[in-house]
Design an enzyme around this catalytic site. Structure first.
Site, PDB file in Angstrom:
ATOM      1  CE  LYS A  68      -3.948   1.495   2.869  1.00 30.54           C
ATOM      2  NZ  LYS A  68      -4.756   1.162   3.995  1.00 30.54           N
ATOM      3  CB  SER A 143      -8.089   3.091   2.962  1.00 29.65           C
ATOM      4  OG  SER A 143      -7.287   2.395   3.871  1.00 29.65           O
ATOM      5  CB  SER A 167      -8.348   0.439   5.814  1.00 28.43           C
ATOM      6  OG  SER A 167      -9.165   1.276   5.784  1.00 28.43           O
TER       7      SER A 167
END
Lengths: 487, 475
Positions: A68, A143, A167
Site C-alpha cells: 500500500k 482504504s 481498511s
C-alpha cells in the site's frame, strides 16, 4: 506458466526446485501489474526496475509482492495517494518493508489507497478510484483498495495493507480474498504514513489464511523505532496452523447478525446473513461450538461515532506535519500561515478536509469533554464488552458489511439506512481493542464475493488464524482469483 | 491607594543534558552548523515515531523528587497541537494530563531569609526548531527541535524580582547539582514565562494577571520591575481596567514589555494523550533507584562548610555556586588538604584561572591530587608561596604534574646553618651598611635579605633568613 496466482508455498517450491526463477516471477508480476493497472487502476507506482530476490529457505524469498502506498520505501515514490506527497521519495524504509527485504521478498509496486488511508471506498486517492476486479462498476471498498485489487487479480500472491477501521478486512472481503490485521503492535508502524495512531495497524491481504500467516510471521517483531511494538518471538503463526479447532468456542452477536434488526433489509442483506447462518451451522462439524450472545445495543450503536471522533481527532494532529515546508510541493504565500493554508487547501481532498474539521471541532476545549473524552470512555466500554466475550469464547464471528461490493453509482445511498451502520462498521471494534482480526470469503451473492470475520483477544493471533484456517478449508474459497461478472 | 503587593508565578524552561534528544536518536548537542544534529523525526518526516529517552525520564523524575512533588502512577505524554513553522510535527509532545511532578514546594534563601516557593508542576517536553527571521526570508535550524526541556511551573507565590531571581538561581544550582542540565545562562538554556499581577496589601483576591512570554534570564529582573511599576501606575491613575489579561513580551532594547495578544485570543491547544508512546508504570523501585542519585544540595553544603570546616560565609558561598567546584573542594578535603587552605586556593587562583579560560572545573587540569602536591611542598617548606604560584601556573599551562617542578634544585633552603654562613659572609663584607642600618636607615634590612636571595637564587626560606638577619644586626 503463471505462478503469481498460486500460494506462497507453491511458488516457493517452484523456485527451490528450479522450475522458475525469481527474475521470471518479477517479470510476470510486473506484466500483470501493468495489465491490471490499465483495467482497475490498482497502482500508484509499478517498480519496473524491481530486482530479483535471492532464493533461500525463507518462504518469501524471491517472490514479488506489493505494498500500500502508505509504506515508506527508500528511494521509491511514496505518496499516501495524496497530492500533498505526490512527488515524495522517502529516504527511509518502513520497518515492515525492511524486514520483508531481508527475507528476500521483492516489492514490485505501490498500491492505490484512499488518501492517507482515509475513506471507505478506494475512491479518494489522487490517482483516481480503484475498480473492483469482480465488477468494474463496483468499489473494492477501502482504504487498501489497490492491494485488494492486485491480489484478487493474481498480480502478486500478497500485498501489504493498513487497517485503522477495517481498511484491510473490508476490501479483502469485497474482493474475495483474505485480510488479516494482527494484534496492535505486533508489526512496527515505523515508516508507515499515519492516519490515527491508536487505531492504525499494519497487516496483509492474501488469497489464503496460510499466506497471511507466512507474511505476518516475516513482518512482525519488536522494533526499537516503534514503542508500541512488543516481543512476539514466541508466536509462530504459520507453524501453528493445523486446522484442529475441536472444542473451540465462537459466539456471534445477536444485535449484529439477526435479520430482525434490519426492517428495511434488502434481498442482498437477507442473502448475506443467510450465508452467514449457514456457515455457522457448517462449522460445527469441525467441533466448534457456536453460541448467540447479546451486547448492549447502545454500545453497538456507538461504535461508528466513537471511531469517527477518535480517528478524525488523531488524523487532524497526525497530518499537521503536511505544511509543504519541509517536504511536499511548497505553496506560495506572503506569510508562513498563508503558505501552509494554501498548501493544505489545494492538496487535500474534500473528504480529508471534512475529517480534519470534525477532528478539530471535537478536540476544541468547549467540545472536548462531550465528544472526545466521551468517545474515549465509550471506546473503553466497548473494548471491555468484547473482552468479556473473549473470557468465554475463543473468538467472535460476524458477517462483514451489510451487502456485496457497492456499485460506484449507488454509493450515495449507502448511508441512508441508519440501522445498517453497526453492521457496516463493527470491524472497528478490533481497532479499538487492538484485537487480531481476519476476514475470509464465505460465499457469493450474484457472483460477487462476501465474507465473514473472526476476531479474538489480543496476543491470541495463533488461535484466531487457526480457526480461520479450519473454516477456510471447510468452505473452499481459498485462492480465489477474481472473475469479472460482466465477462 | 493602599499599599500594593505584587504576585508573581513563573514557568521556567530548562534544557536537559543527554546524549540523544528526548524522542529521537539525534545528538543533543549545541552545534553552530545548522541542521546537523537531526534525524527524520526532528523534521517530522511521515511515518516516523517518537521513542522516549529513558535518561530524560529519570532526570525529570529526579527533579520531581528534589522539588518534593508527587509523582504520577503512570508516565505518559500529551500532544499540544498548533501550527508554527518551528514546530515540524504540528504538535509538541509534552505533559499536561499527568506531569512528572505536581504539588511540590522548595525552601530557598532570599536576602538572608528563607521563603517557600510552591511548585504547581514540573513536566518533560521537547523543544522546537530555531527560527531566524531575516529581511526577505526565514531560516529554520532543526538542531534544537526535540532537545529535552523540563518546564517547571510555580504557584503564584513570589512578590518581588529579588525572590524570583533567588528562586531561579536556586533551581539552576539544583539542576547543576543533579547534573541533569548545565543550566547555562550564556547558552540561553534557561527561559521563563513570567506571570505578574498586583493587589491591595490586604486583599484576598489576585488582580489581573499579565503573562510575559519567553524572557531570557537576563531580562527577568527588568521584566518584573517594569511590569509591577506599569500596573501600579495604571492603578494609581484609576486606570486599572487597562491592565488586561494578556500576553506580553520583554523588549530588551527599550526595557519595557510589549503587548502580544489578549488572553481572549488564546490558542486552544487541543491536547490529547500521545498515542505513540505507551503509558508506563512508575514503580517505587524505579523511584528509589533514582533517589540514590540525588546529591547533597548547595544550601546544605554551605552550612556544612561553615559549621564543620570553619569556612567563612563568603568563601563557602563562592564554592557552592558551582556544584563541580563544591565537589572539587570536598575531594580536596578527602585527600587531607586543610579546608581553609583548599578554600583559599579554590576561591583565589583556581576560580580566576577557570574564569579566565572560560572552562568548567571539570575540565581544569589541576585535579585535587595535583593541587595537593603543591600544598604539601609548601607546607614542608620545600617551596615558597611565590614558587607555589609559579608552579601552579606552569602545571596548568603545560599540563604536567606539579611534582615535576618541585625538584631538588628549586626546593626552598631552610637549613639554618647554611643560611647563617651566607649571612655571615655578606655581613663581613658590608660593615658600613650595618652601621648605617643601626643608625636608623632601616630600609637597609631589605638590602641584606636581597643579598641572601641573590646568593641562594631566591631559594632561601625568607622567614628564616629574616629572623637570622634580625638576630645578627639588631643590637
Amino acid at each position: 506458466m503463471a505462478y503469481m496466482n498460486k500460494t506462497i508455498e507453491e511458488i516457493h517450491d517452484a523456485l527451490v526446485n528450479g522450475e522458475v526463477t525469481s527474475e521470471e516471477l518479477v517479470r510476470e508480476a510486473l506484466d500483470k501489474a501493468h495489465t491490471v493497472n490499465d483495467e482497475y487502476n490498482a497502482f500508484v507506482t509499478i517498480i519496473d526496475n524491481a530486482q530479483k530476490g535471492e532464493v533461500t529457505d525463507e518462504l518469501l524469498s524471491g517472490i514479488p509482492y506489493a505494498a500500500k502506498d502508505l509504506y515508506s520505501t527508500k528511494g521509491i515514490l511514496t505518496t499516501g495517494s495524496s497530492n500533498t506527497l505526490k512527488d515524495y521519495v522517502p529516504f527511509i524504509d518502513a520497518t515492515a518493508i525492511k524486514k520483508l527485504s531481508q527475507k528476500g521478498a521483492v516489492d514490485i509496486g505501490k498500491t492505490v489507497c484512499d488518501e492517507f488511508g482515509m475513506g471507505a471506498y478506494g475512491n479518494t486517492g489522487h490517482t483516481g478510484e480503484v475498480l473492483n476486479p469482480w465488477d468494474k462498476n463496483r468499489s473494492c471498498r477501502g482504504s487498501s483498495a489497490g492491494s485488494a485489487c492486485a491480489v484478487a487479480s493474481g498480480v502478486i500472491p500478497y500485498a501489504l495493507g493498513t487497517d485503522t477501521g477495517d481498511s484491510i478486512r473490508h476490501p479483502a472481503a469485497y474482493c474475495g480474498i483474505v485480510g488479516y490485521k494482527p494484534t496492535y503492535g505486533m508489526i512496527s508502524r515505523y515508516g508507515v504514513l499515519p492516519y490515527a495512531s491508536s487505531l492504525d495497524h499494519c497487516g496483509v491481504l492474501a488469497r489464503s489464511v496460510k499466506d497471511c500467516a507466512i507474511v505476518v510471521d516475516a513482518m512482525k517483531g519488536i522494533d526499537e523505532k516503534d514503542m508500541t511494538t512488543w516481543d512476539s518471538s514466541d508466536i509462530h503463526l504459520y507453524t501453528f496452523l493445523n486446522g484442529d479447532v475441536n472444542g473451540k468456542k465462537l459466539c456471534y452477536i445477536k444485535e449484529l447478525c439477526d435479520i430482525d434488526n434490519y426492517p428495511n433489509a434488502t434481498l442482498e442483506l437477507k442473502e448475506h446473513l443467510k450465508i452467514f447462518k449457514e456457515v455457522l451451522e457448517k462449522i460445527q462439524s469441525l467441533g466448534i461450538s457456536v453460541e448467540e450472545v447479546s451486547v448492549n445495543r447502545d454500545l453497538i450503536n456507538a461504535i461508528s461515532s466513537v471511531y469517527n471522533v477518535i480517528a478524525y481527532s488523531e488524523a487532524t494532529s497526525n497530518l499537521s506535519n503536511m505544511t509543504g515546508i519541509v517536504f511536499g510541493p511548497r505553496s506560495d504565500g506572503s506569510t508562513y500561515a498563508e503558505m501552509m493554508k494554501n498548501f493544505r487547501t489545494k492538496n487535500f481532498s474534500p473528504l480529508i478536509k471534512r475529517r480534519f474539521i470534525i477532528g478539530s471541532y471535537v478536540l476544541q476545549a468547549e467540545n472536548k469533554e462531550r465528544y472526545f473524552t466521551n468517545a474515549q470512555r465509550a471506546r473503553r466500554m466497548i473494548v471491555d464488552a468484547w473482552n468479556g466475550l473473549f473470557a468465554k469464547y475463543d473468538a467472535v464471528i460476524a458477517p462483514v458489511g451489510s451487502n456485496g461490493p457497492a456499485k460506484y453509482l449507488d454509493m450515495s445511498k449507502n448511508i441512508t439506512d441508519d440501522s445498517l451502520v453497526p453492521l457496516e462498521e463493527h470491524l472497528q471494534v478490533a481497532n479499538f481493542g487492538g484485537f487480531p482480526s481476519i476476514s475470509i470469503p464465505d460465499g457469493f451473492i450474484d457472483n460477487l464475493p462476501v465474507a465473514l470475520n473472526i476476531t479474538g483477544k489480543c496476543y491470541d493471533d495463533e488461535n484466531v488464524l487457526n480457526i480461520a484456517f479450519a473454516i477456510e478449508n471447510l468452505l473452499g474459497y481459498k485462492g480465489q482469483i477474481a472473475k469479472e461478472v460482466s465477462k | 491607594m493602599k499599599k500594593q503587593i505584587a504576585v508573581i508565578g513563573i514557568e521556567m524552561h530548562c534544557e536537559l543534558k543527554s546524549n540523544s534528544k528526548v524522542f529521537s536518536s539525534a545528538k543533543n548537542a549545541y552545534s553552530v552548523i545548522p541542521n546537523t544534529n537531526i534525524n527524520p523525526l526532528d523534521m517530522a518526516f511521515p511515518g516516523t515515531l517518537p521513542v522516549v529517552n529513558l535518561k530524560c525520564v529519570r532526570d525529570a523524575l529526579k527533579m520531581s523528587m528534589v522539588l518534593n512533588c508527587k509523582q504520577p502512577e503512570y508516565m505518559f505524554f500529551d500532544r499540544k497541537n498548533y501550527y508554527y513553522p518551528d514546530l515540524p510535527k504540528g504538535y509538541q509532545i509534552t505533559q499536561s494530563t499527568s506531569p512528572v511532578g505536581v504539588d511540590g514546594s522548595i525552601a530557598i534563601e532570599c536576602n538572608n531569609k528563607i521563603i517557600t516557593v510552591g511548585i504547581h508542576d514540573i513536566h518533560l517536553e521537547e523543544d522546537t526548531a530555531k527560527l531566524d527571521h531575516l529581511d526577505n526570508m526565514s531560516l529554520l535550524d532543526y538542531n534544537r527541535a526535540g532537545i529535552p526541556l523540563l518546564e517547571l511551573v510555580t504557584t503564584p507565590c513570589m512578590h518581588s524580582a529579588d525572590e524570583v531571581m533567588a528562586f531561579i538561581e536556586h533551581i539552576r544550582l539544583m539542576y547543576q547539582y543533579c547534573d541533569i542540565s548545565d543550566a547555562d545562562i550564556r547558552k540561553g538554556q534557561i527561559r521563563c514565562d513570567v506571570n505578574i499581577s498586583i493587589m491591595d496589601e490586604d486583599a484576598t483576591e489576585f488582580g489581573t494577571k499579565v503573562e510575559v512570554k519567553g524572557v531570557d534570564f537576563s531580562g527577568i529582573r527588568g521584566t518584573i520591575d517594569y511590569e509591577i511599576d506599569r500596573q501600579i501606575k495604571l492603578k494609581s491613575e484609576g486606570r486599572y481596567d487597562e491592565v488586561e489579561q494578556e500576553t506580553r513580551r520583554w523588549d530588551e532594547a527599550s526595557g519595557t514589555t510589549i503587548r502580544m495578544r489578549s488572553k481572549v485570543d488564546a490558542i486552544d491547544y487541543k491536547y490529547f494523550v500521545e498515542p505513540n508512546i505507551p503509558k508506563f508504570r512508575i514503580t517505587q523501585a524505579l523511584l528509589e533507584d533514582i533517589r540514590k542519585e540525588i546529591p547533597v544540595f548547595a544550601l546544605e553544603r554551605k552550612n556544612l562548610y561553615i559549621n564543620k570546616y570553619g569556612l567563612d560565609e563568603t568563601n563557602a558561598r563562592i564554592i557552592i555556586k558551582d556544584r563541580f567546584v563544591a565537589d572539587y573542594f570536598e575531594k580536596c578535603i578527602a585527600l587531607g588538604i586543610d579546608a581553609k587552605i583548599a578554600a583559599n586556593w579554590i576561591t583565589g587562583l583556581i576560580t580566576s584561572y577557570i574564569n579566565k579560560e572560560g572552562i568548567s572545573v571539570n575540565d581544569f587540569y589541576l585535579k585535587p591530587e595535583y593541587l595537593k602536591q603543591i600544598i604539601d611542598a609548601l607546607n614542608k617548606g620545600e617551596i615558597s608561596s611565590k614558587q607555589a604560584k609559579e608552579i601552579f601556573a606552569k602545571a596548568c599551562d603545560e599540563k604536567k604534574e606539579p611534582a615535576n617542578y618541585i625538584s631538588s634544585d628549586n626546593k626552598q633552603i631552610s637549613d639554618e646553618k647554611y643560611i647563617e654562613e651566607i649571612i655571615d659572609n655578606i655581613l663581613a663584607n658590608n660593615e658600613e651598611n650595618i652601621i648605617a642600618y643601626q643608625n636608623g636607615k632601616t630600609n637597609m634590612f631589605d638590602f641584606f635579605v636581597g643579598q641572601v636571595m641573590k646568593e641562594t637564587k631566591g631559594k632561601a626560606n625568607p622567614i628564616i633568613t629574616k629572623e637570622l638577619i634580625h638576630q645578627k644586626i639588631d643590637k
